[in-house]
Write a protein that holds these residues in place. Sequence first.
Motif, PDB file in Angstrom:
ATOM      1  N   PHE A   1      39.862  50.554  34.172  1.00 53.13           N
ATOM      2  CA  PHE A   1      40.352  51.605  35.067  1.00 53.13           C
ATOM      3  C   PHE A   1      40.704  52.806  34.207  1.00 53.13           C
ATOM      4  O   PHE A   1      41.005  52.643  33.014  1.00 53.13           O
ATOM      5  CB  PHE A   1      41.611  51.144  35.805  1.00 53.13           C
ATOM      6  CG  PHE A   1      41.352  50.408  37.083  1.00 53.13           C
ATOM      7  CD1 PHE A   1      40.320  50.788  37.930  1.00 53.13           C
ATOM      8  CD2 PHE A   1      42.156  49.348  37.473  1.00 53.13           C
ATOM      9  CE1 PHE A   1      40.083  50.111  39.127  1.00 53.13           C
ATOM     10  CE2 PHE A   1      41.923  48.663  38.662  1.00 53.13           C
ATOM     11  CZ  PHE A   1      40.882  49.052  39.485  1.00 53.13           C
TER      12      PHE A   1
ATOM     13  N   THR B   1      55.049  48.055  32.355  1.00 52.51           N
ATOM     14  CA  THR B   1      53.732  47.773  32.937  1.00 52.51           C
ATOM     15  C   THR B   1      53.866  47.134  34.324  1.00 52.51           C
ATOM     16  O   THR B   1      54.938  46.627  34.695  1.00 52.51           O
ATOM     17  CB  THR B   1      52.958  46.758  32.062  1.00 52.51           C
ATOM     18  OG1 THR B   1      53.754  45.566  31.976  1.00 52.51           O
ATOM     19  CG2 THR B   1      52.684  47.290  30.676  1.00 52.51           C
ATOM     20  N   ALA B   2      52.744  47.105  35.026  1.00 54.81           N
ATOM     21  CA  ALA B   2      52.707  46.431  36.332  1.00 54.81           C
ATOM     22  C   ALA B   2      52.892  44.927  36.154  1.00 54.81           C
ATOM     23  O   ALA B   2      53.365  44.244  37.063  1.00 54.81           O
ATOM     24  CB  ALA B   2      51.386  46.720  37.028  1.00 54.81           C
ATOM     25  N   SER B   3      52.523  44.410  34.991  1.00 55.59           N
ATOM     26  CA  SER B   3      52.705  42.970  34.731  1.00 55.59           C
ATOM     27  C   SER B   3      54.195  42.629  34.747  1.00 55.59           C
ATOM     28  O   SER B   3      54.607  41.634  35.363  1.00 55.59           O
ATOM     29  CB  SER B   3      52.124  42.578  33.364  1.00 55.59           C
ATOM     30  OG  SER B   3      50.772  42.912  33.279  1.00 55.59           O
TER      31      SER B   3
ATOM     32  N   HIS C   1      44.991  40.550  40.263  1.00 53.08           N
ATOM     33  CA  HIS C   1      44.957  40.724  38.805  1.00 53.08           C
ATOM     34  C   HIS C   1      45.526  39.479  38.103  1.00 53.08           C
ATOM     35  O   HIS C   1      46.425  38.818  38.643  1.00 53.08           O
ATOM     36  CB  HIS C   1      45.785  41.958  38.429  1.00 53.08           C
ATOM     37  CG  HIS C   1      45.628  42.354  36.996  1.00 53.08           C
ATOM     38  ND1 HIS C   1      46.533  41.998  36.036  1.00 53.08           N
ATOM     39  CD2 HIS C   1      44.662  43.065  36.375  1.00 53.08           C
ATOM     40  CE1 HIS C   1      46.140  42.486  34.868  1.00 53.08           C
ATOM     41  NE2 HIS C   1      45.008  43.142  35.046  1.00 53.08           N
TER      42      HIS C   1
ATOM     43  N   GLY D   1      44.233  47.703  46.022  1.00 49.90           N
ATOM     44  CA  GLY D   1      43.342  48.219  44.986  1.00 49.90           C
ATOM     45  C   GLY D   1      43.216  47.203  43.867  1.00 49.90           C
ATOM     46  O   GLY D   1      43.848  47.345  42.821  1.00 49.90           O
TER      47      GLY D   1
ATOM     48  N   THR E   1      41.625  44.875  40.784  1.00 56.28           N
ATOM     49  CA  THR E   1      40.976  45.308  39.545  1.00 56.28           C
ATOM     50  C   THR E   1      39.463  45.130  39.625  1.00 56.28           C
ATOM     51  O   THR E   1      38.712  46.005  39.198  1.00 56.28           O
ATOM     52  CB  THR E   1      41.522  44.483  38.364  1.00 56.28           C
ATOM     53  OG1 THR E   1      42.918  44.373  38.543  1.00 56.28           O
ATOM     54  CG2 THR E   1      41.218  45.140  37.040  1.00 56.28           C
TER      55      THR E   1
ATOM     56  N   ASP F   1      51.102  44.954  44.828  1.00 51.89           N
ATOM     57  CA  ASP F   1      50.620  45.375  43.513  1.00 51.89           C
ATOM     58  C   ASP F   1      49.586  46.477  43.723  1.00 51.89           C
ATOM     59  O   ASP F   1      48.433  46.210  44.058  1.00 51.89           O
ATOM     60  CB  ASP F   1      49.990  44.175  42.782  1.00 51.89           C
ATOM     61  CG  ASP F   1      49.319  44.601  41.475  1.00 51.89           C
ATOM     62  OD1 ASP F   1      49.571  45.730  41.005  1.00 51.89           O
ATOM     63  OD2 ASP F   1      48.546  43.798  40.914  1.00 51.89           O
TER      64      ASP F   1
ATOM     65  N   ALA G   1      48.868  48.754  41.281  1.00 50.06           N
ATOM     66  CA  ALA G   1      48.850  49.295  39.915  1.00 50.06           C
ATOM     67  C   ALA G   1      47.909  50.485  39.810  1.00 50.06           C
ATOM     68  O   ALA G   1      48.279  51.545  39.314  1.00 50.06           O
ATOM     69  CB  ALA G   1      48.460  48.199  38.932  1.00 50.06           C
TER      70      ALA G   1
ATOM     71  N   ASN H   1      51.103  52.146  38.684  1.00 52.00           N
ATOM     72  CA  ASN H   1      51.091  52.700  37.336  1.00 52.00           C
ATOM     73  C   ASN H   1      50.668  54.168  37.307  1.00 52.00           C
ATOM     74  O   ASN H   1      49.464  54.449  37.350  1.00 52.00           O
ATOM     75  CB  ASN H   1      50.103  51.932  36.458  1.00 52.00           C
ATOM     76  CG  ASN H   1      50.543  50.528  36.144  1.00 52.00           C
ATOM     77  OD1 ASN H   1      51.694  50.165  36.388  1.00 52.00           O
ATOM     78  ND2 ASN H   1      49.647  49.745  35.584  1.00 52.00           N
TER      79      ASN H   1
ATOM     80  N   HIS I   1      50.481  55.457  34.728  1.00 49.49           N
ATOM     81  CA  HIS I   1      49.724  55.474  33.465  1.00 49.49           C
ATOM     82  C   HIS I   1      48.254  55.100  33.650  1.00 49.49           C
ATOM     83  O   HIS I   1      47.525  55.006  32.666  1.00 49.49           O
ATOM     84  CB  HIS I   1      50.400  54.621  32.386  1.00 49.49           C
ATOM     85  CG  HIS I   1      50.350  53.124  32.550  1.00 49.49           C
ATOM     86  ND1 HIS I   1      51.446  52.330  32.334  1.00 49.49           N
ATOM     87  CD2 HIS I   1      49.365  52.263  32.863  1.00 49.49           C
ATOM     88  CE1 HIS I   1      51.120  51.055  32.505  1.00 49.49           C
ATOM     89  NE2 HIS I   1      49.861  50.989  32.835  1.00 49.49           N
ATOM     90  N   LYS I   2      47.829  54.950  34.876  1.00 47.01           N
ATOM     91  CA  LYS I   2      46.392  54.734  35.077  1.00 47.01           C
ATOM     92  C   LYS I   2      45.757  56.062  35.506  1.00 47.01           C
ATOM     93  O   LYS I   2      45.737  57.011  34.766  1.00 47.01           O
ATOM     94  CB  LYS I   2      46.175  53.616  36.095  1.00 47.01           C
ATOM     95  CG  LYS I   2      46.392  52.219  35.482  1.00 47.01           C
ATOM     96  CD  LYS I   2      45.956  51.112  36.412  1.00 47.01           C
ATOM     97  CE  LYS I   2      45.719  49.790  35.717  1.00 47.01           C
ATOM     98  NZ  LYS I   2      46.866  49.265  34.961  1.00 47.01           N
TER      99      LYS I   2
HETATM  100  C1  LIG Z   1      45.578  45.665  40.221  1.00 45.98           C
HETATM  101  C2  LIG Z   1      46.229  45.557  38.881  1.00 45.98           C
HETATM  102  N1  LIG Z   1      47.422  44.958  38.770  1.00 45.98           N
HETATM  103  C3  LIG Z   1      48.037  44.823  37.588  1.00 45.98           C
HETATM  104  C4  LIG Z   1      47.467  45.311  36.435  1.00 45.98           C
HETATM  105  C5  LIG Z   1      48.195  45.145  35.147  1.00 45.98           C
HETATM  106  O1  LIG Z   1      48.637  46.397  34.719  1.00 45.98           O
HETATM  107  P1  LIG Z   1      49.527  46.544  33.405  1.00 45.98           P
HETATM  108  O2  LIG Z   1      48.558  46.715  32.285  1.00 45.98           O
HETATM  109  O3  LIG Z   1      50.341  47.767  33.655  1.00 45.98           O
HETATM  110  O4  LIG Z   1      50.336  45.328  33.257  1.00 45.98           O
HETATM  111  C6  LIG Z   1      46.218  45.947  36.494  1.00 45.98           C
HETATM  112  C7  LIG Z   1      45.574  46.457  35.286  1.00 45.98           C
HETATM  113  O5  LIG Z   1      44.496  46.997  35.292  1.00 45.98           O
HETATM  114  C8  LIG Z   1      45.586  46.072  37.747  1.00 45.98           C
HETATM  115  O6  LIG Z   1      44.395  46.650  37.867  1.00 45.98           O
END
Ligand SMILES: Cc1ncc(COP(=O)(O)O)c(C=O)c1O
Length: 481
Positions: free
Chosen positions: A80, A139-141, A181, A237, A239, A264, A266, A293, A295-296
């Motif tokens: 992404f 992060t989204a994680s 994800h 959305g 991945t 989620d 992200a 995020n 940051h994306k």
């Molecule tokens: C849908 C989705 N969720 C979570 C994540 C994880 O993001 P992060 O790298 O901020 O943990 C991603 C990363 O591409 C993602 O596409």
Amino acid sequence: MTPEEFRNAGHRMIDWIADYRTNIDQMPVRAQVSPGEIKKHLPESAPEAPETIDRLFLDLEKIVLPGITQVQHPMHFGWFPSNASLASVLGDIASSGLGTLGISWESCPALTEVEQVVCDWMRQLTGLSEQWEGTIHDTASTACLTALLLAREQASEYSQNNGGLQSAPKPLIVYTTEEAHSSVTKAALLAGFGKQNLRLVEYDPTTRAMIPDALKTRIEQDIADGYLPAAVVASVGSTGVTAFDPVARISDITGPYKIWLHVDAAMAGSAMLLPECRHLWEGVEAADSISWNPHKWMGTILDCALFYVKDPEHLIRVMSTNPSYLRSSVDEEVTQYRDWGIPLGRRFRALKLWFHLKLDGLDAIRKRLRRDLDNARWLAAEVGKTPDWRVVTPVNLQTVCIVHEPAGLKGEALNAHTLAWAGEINQSGKAFISPAKINDCWLVRVSIGVETCDREHVKNLWELIKSTASSEFAGLTMNKS
Ligand SMILES: Cc1ncc(COP(=O)(O)O)c(C=O)c1O
């Protein structure tokens, strides 16, 4: 390093970064090094004596730069977009230079209050109501892990205060889909739910969005079998193919059972800056937590993940520790962000988001997002009208999933062909794309959205894709005959 030495070296560093960004399109997109090659150029132990700044720039140029896959390159279409707007880079530099310590409101009141304001700006900008309060995680994680800890504690009536999950009378269940994800599975495992309590709900084979009726059936079955449904993670959305789980219909199901619903978003959160995209997360107001995020695609330099909840009291109850050395006389009046997430010490991340919004401006950000959506539609139309080419999944945002299917090529042979032409493009350094496997078939994700990527770059990529795939196929048929 004294402040004066820093001033000189810093000016040089800013010039170096500006030159790097100006000339980035002259570099190969993917790092052209093999495993271990960078390490080979570095000494085995740290230098005892200080080295010169000249030496440092030389190392940066000769050792580090070749080991970078240029995600800011306009021909980067992989994974992404991971944009790092220079306005936000300035904010990151300010944050580092200030060297703040975010462990309590008292340790840096500005860190807390800028974060509160910026999170609220972002709430408004994405059309969320005032019932949401936000914070910034790395992060989204991490955000997903936090959400699942909140779900666990809600469902188990704060089991952390006694025997934890080990004393819960019924196994707690998390629901998501295979399209979610990998961080969702990771979060479920880290939060102690256990793999056998993670349900991968059926999804629509075309859109790969969760089927709400299938979720309902699974929840009812689990309850009948003596389990306790605790959380649903909806992908807004995804991945793989940018699938959108139907949040409104999912929340109709989770609501009556008081199952925690985490959204989620992200990647797709950036799209919510555009009112015309908000239908894609319709029903989000009924969720319990949301993360996305900047940051994306939006382009605030990594790391910057927004996390919103409707019930901060629950969040604090789960996360708060409050040791005596961190208490102060204003505790009753202020937000202590250490109680809104996992780490104690926090960076001043809000600065980069604040700089990004103030210096780039929303109009420009929205215009860029619309440009990318338009470019994705253009590419999808081109692919759709070209013989032997197919757009595999709906183009919901800026990612187009494609496959080249020359007559007679099927199954493993087709997969090998897809991987071959995608690999050749990535190897060439001219562009970067991401192959992904869906239902045993490899496809190629073209994820548009680098800050400097305009229509010309997308056109060039499409020409490169067509010619590489054709010559790869021609080579294949020649070898056969
Ligand atoms: C849908 C989705 N969720 C979570 C994540 C994880 O993001 P992060 O790298 O901020 O943990 C991603 C990363 O591409 C993602 O596409």
